[in-house]
Scaffold this motif. Structure first.
Motif, PDB file in Angstrom:
ATOM      1  N   ILE A 142       0.859  -1.181   0.000  1.00 29.60           N
ATOM      2  CA  ILE A 142       0.000   0.000   0.000  1.00 29.60           C
ATOM      3  C   ILE A 142       0.904   1.243   0.000  1.00 29.60           C
ATOM      4  O   ILE A 142       1.921   1.278   0.694  1.00 29.60           O
ATOM      5  CB  ILE A 142      -0.930   0.034   1.242  1.00 29.60           C
ATOM      6  CG1 ILE A 142      -1.710  -1.264   1.376  1.00 29.60           C
ATOM      7  CG2 ILE A 142      -1.831   1.250   1.240  1.00 29.60           C
ATOM      8  CD1 ILE A 142      -2.678  -1.544   0.251  1.00 29.60           C
ATOM      9  N   ALA A 143       0.518   2.260  -0.763  1.00 30.86           N
ATOM     10  CA  ALA A 143       1.320   3.482  -0.879  1.00 30.86           C
ATOM     11  C   ALA A 143       1.491   4.150   0.486  1.00 30.86           C
ATOM     12  O   ALA A 143       0.527   4.296   1.242  1.00 30.86           O
ATOM     13  CB  ALA A 143       0.666   4.446  -1.857  1.00 30.86           C
ATOM     14  N   LYS A 144       2.711   4.550   0.773  1.00 31.96           N
ATOM     15  CA  LYS A 144       3.015   5.169   2.069  1.00 31.96           C
ATOM     16  C   LYS A 144       2.244   6.477   2.269  1.00 31.96           C
ATOM     17  O   LYS A 144       1.820   6.791   3.383  1.00 31.96           O
ATOM     18  CB  LYS A 144       4.518   5.392   2.201  1.00 31.96           C
ATOM     19  CG  LYS A 144       5.289   4.082   2.339  1.00 31.96           C
ATOM     20  CD  LYS A 144       6.785   4.330   2.379  1.00 31.96           C
ATOM     21  CE  LYS A 144       7.562   3.045   2.440  1.00 31.96           C
ATOM     22  NZ  LYS A 144       7.530   2.277   1.189  1.00 31.96           N
ATOM     23  N   LYS A 145       2.043   7.229   1.190  1.00 30.72           N
ATOM     24  CA  LYS A 145       1.292   8.481   1.317  1.00 30.72           C
ATOM     25  C   LYS A 145      -0.161   8.208   1.690  1.00 30.72           C
ATOM     26  O   LYS A 145      -0.753   8.944   2.479  1.00 30.72           O
ATOM     27  CB  LYS A 145       1.370   9.293   0.022  1.00 30.72           C
ATOM     28  CG  LYS A 145       2.712   9.958  -0.169  1.00 30.72           C
ATOM     29  CD  LYS A 145       2.725  10.918  -1.323  1.00 30.72           C
ATOM     30  CE  LYS A 145       4.120  11.520  -1.411  1.00 30.72           C
ATOM     31  NZ  LYS A 145       4.191  12.670  -2.243  1.00 30.72           N
ATOM     32  N   THR A 150      -4.344   8.204   6.026  1.00 28.07           N
ATOM     33  CA  THR A 150      -5.294   7.431   6.834  1.00 28.07           C
ATOM     34  C   THR A 150      -5.048   7.616   8.329  1.00 28.07           C
ATOM     35  O   THR A 150      -5.998   7.743   9.102  1.00 28.07           O
ATOM     36  CB  THR A 150      -5.190   5.929   6.478  1.00 28.07           C
ATOM     37  OG1 THR A 150      -5.461   5.774   5.081  1.00 28.07           O
ATOM     38  CG2 THR A 150      -6.157   5.097   7.290  1.00 28.07           C
ATOM     39  N   TYR A 151      -3.776   7.654   8.724  1.00 31.34           N
ATOM     40  CA  TYR A 151      -3.430   7.734  10.147  1.00 31.34           C
ATOM     41  C   TYR A 151      -3.116   9.162  10.618  1.00 31.34           C
ATOM     42  O   TYR A 151      -2.824   9.370  11.789  1.00 31.34           O
ATOM     43  CB  TYR A 151      -2.256   6.804  10.459  1.00 31.34           C
ATOM     44  CG  TYR A 151      -2.660   5.350  10.426  1.00 31.34           C
ATOM     45  CD1 TYR A 151      -3.166   4.729  11.558  1.00 31.34           C
ATOM     46  CD2 TYR A 151      -2.557   4.607   9.258  1.00 31.34           C
ATOM     47  CE1 TYR A 151      -3.554   3.403  11.536  1.00 31.34           C
ATOM     48  CE2 TYR A 151      -2.943   3.275   9.219  1.00 31.34           C
ATOM     49  CZ  TYR A 151      -3.443   2.681  10.359  1.00 31.34           C
ATOM     50  OH  TYR A 151      -3.833   1.363  10.326  1.00 31.34           O
ATOM     51  N   GLY A 152      -3.147  10.124   9.706  1.00 31.99           N
ATOM     52  CA  GLY A 152      -2.887  11.510  10.082  1.00 31.99           C
ATOM     53  C   GLY A 152      -1.450  11.769  10.481  1.00 31.99           C
ATOM     54  O   GLY A 152      -1.173  12.569  11.384  1.00 31.99           O
ATOM     55  N   ILE A 153      -0.533  11.087   9.803  1.00 33.62           N
ATOM     56  CA  ILE A 153       0.898  11.249  10.088  1.00 33.62           C
ATOM     57  C   ILE A 153       1.621  11.538   8.781  1.00 33.62           C
ATOM     58  O   ILE A 153       1.025  11.460   7.699  1.00 33.62           O
ATOM     59  CB  ILE A 153       1.498   9.993  10.770  1.00 33.62           C
ATOM     60  CG1 ILE A 153       1.306   8.745   9.890  1.00 33.62           C
ATOM     61  CG2 ILE A 153       0.874   9.793  12.151  1.00 33.62           C
ATOM     62  CD1 ILE A 153       1.958   7.484  10.433  1.00 33.62           C
ATOM     63  N   SER A 154       2.896  11.857   8.848  1.00 32.08           N
ATOM     64  CA  SER A 154       3.662  12.134   7.631  1.00 32.08           C
ATOM     65  C   SER A 154       4.087  10.830   6.958  1.00 32.08           C
ATOM     66  O   SER A 154       4.222   9.789   7.616  1.00 32.08           O
ATOM     67  CB  SER A 154       4.900  12.964   7.966  1.00 32.08           C
ATOM     68  OG  SER A 154       5.826  12.185   8.700  1.00 32.08           O
ATOM     69  N   ASP A 155       4.309  10.914   5.654  1.00 31.65           N
ATOM     70  CA  ASP A 155       4.787   9.718   4.951  1.00 31.65           C
ATOM     71  C   ASP A 155       6.210   9.375   5.383  1.00 31.65           C
ATOM     72  O   ASP A 155       6.619   8.220   5.338  1.00 31.65           O
ATOM     73  CB  ASP A 155       4.665   9.868   3.426  1.00 31.65           C
ATOM     74  CG  ASP A 155       5.347  11.094   2.864  1.00 31.65           C
ATOM     75  OD1 ASP A 155       5.369  12.136   3.544  1.00 31.65           O
ATOM     76  OD2 ASP A 155       5.847  11.014   1.724  1.00 31.65           O
TER      77      ASP A 155
END
Length: 190
Positions: A142-145, A150-155
């Protein structure tokens, strides 16, 4: 005044700490706030919010352990801090104190298990189960971005979690593993 008292006063002055008390009076007051035992010499005076001994010298708040270190060993070099070998924040026994950089202090803290890791870190945005989910999603391709959104964090944090640089599950890494993680991280960012 004894030679030890004179030395203590000279070291404090060299560190930029001067007091309007006589040298002898400063030493008497400092010494009166120490509970000596066979192992640690604990500061019984004021304390900081995180449990370290605190004293005022020349109108400045100074860590009691820092004052003791400076008295015994001389001024600290720029950028250095005083670390407790005994891991007792109230200890002012000069041979239980050593100078180190902030990085040295952080490594020491982690080695002794006092660093807040994972969910116990008050700034953590994720739970252990979310980190496990993120690792699983990365392994699935799954794409890191997308994961980051989804989790509200940086890639970048997703990449760090995937390679074990962040949320390393408490596993100590060898210098070689650390270097590999850094290289993988730099490749993933570029």
């Amino acid at each position: 005044m004894s030679l030890g008292e004179e030395t203590f006063a000279l070291h404090l002055r060299a560190a930029g700490i001067e007091d309007d008390l006589t040298d002898h009076e400063l030493l008497r007051k400092f010494g009166a706030r120490i509970k000596r035992s066979l192992y640690c010499w604990e500061w019984t005076g004021g304390r900081t919010g995180n449990g370290y001994g605190a004293c005022r010298v020349d109108g400045k708040n100074v860590g009691a352990h820092v004052a003791s270190y400076v008295a015994a060993h001389g001024p600290l070099a720029a950028g250095m801090c005083v670390m407790h070998v005994c891991d007792n924040p109230l200890c002012v026994r000069h041979d239980h104190l050593q100078a180190g950089s902030l990085a040295d202090n952080m490594v020491d803290k982690k080695r002794k298990g006092r660093a807040a890791n994972g969910e116990s870190n008050g700034r953590a945005k994720l739970t252990e189960s979310q980190v496990a989910e993120i690792r699983s999603l990365v392994k699935q391709g799954i794409a890191k971005k997308a994961i980051a959104r989804t989790y509200g964090i940086s890639d970048t944090l997703v990449r760090y979690i995937a390679i074990g640089k962040s949320w390393s599950e408490g596993k100590p890494r060898s210098p070689g593993e650390e270097m590999l993680c850094q290289q993988l991280s730099e490749k993933a960012i570029s």
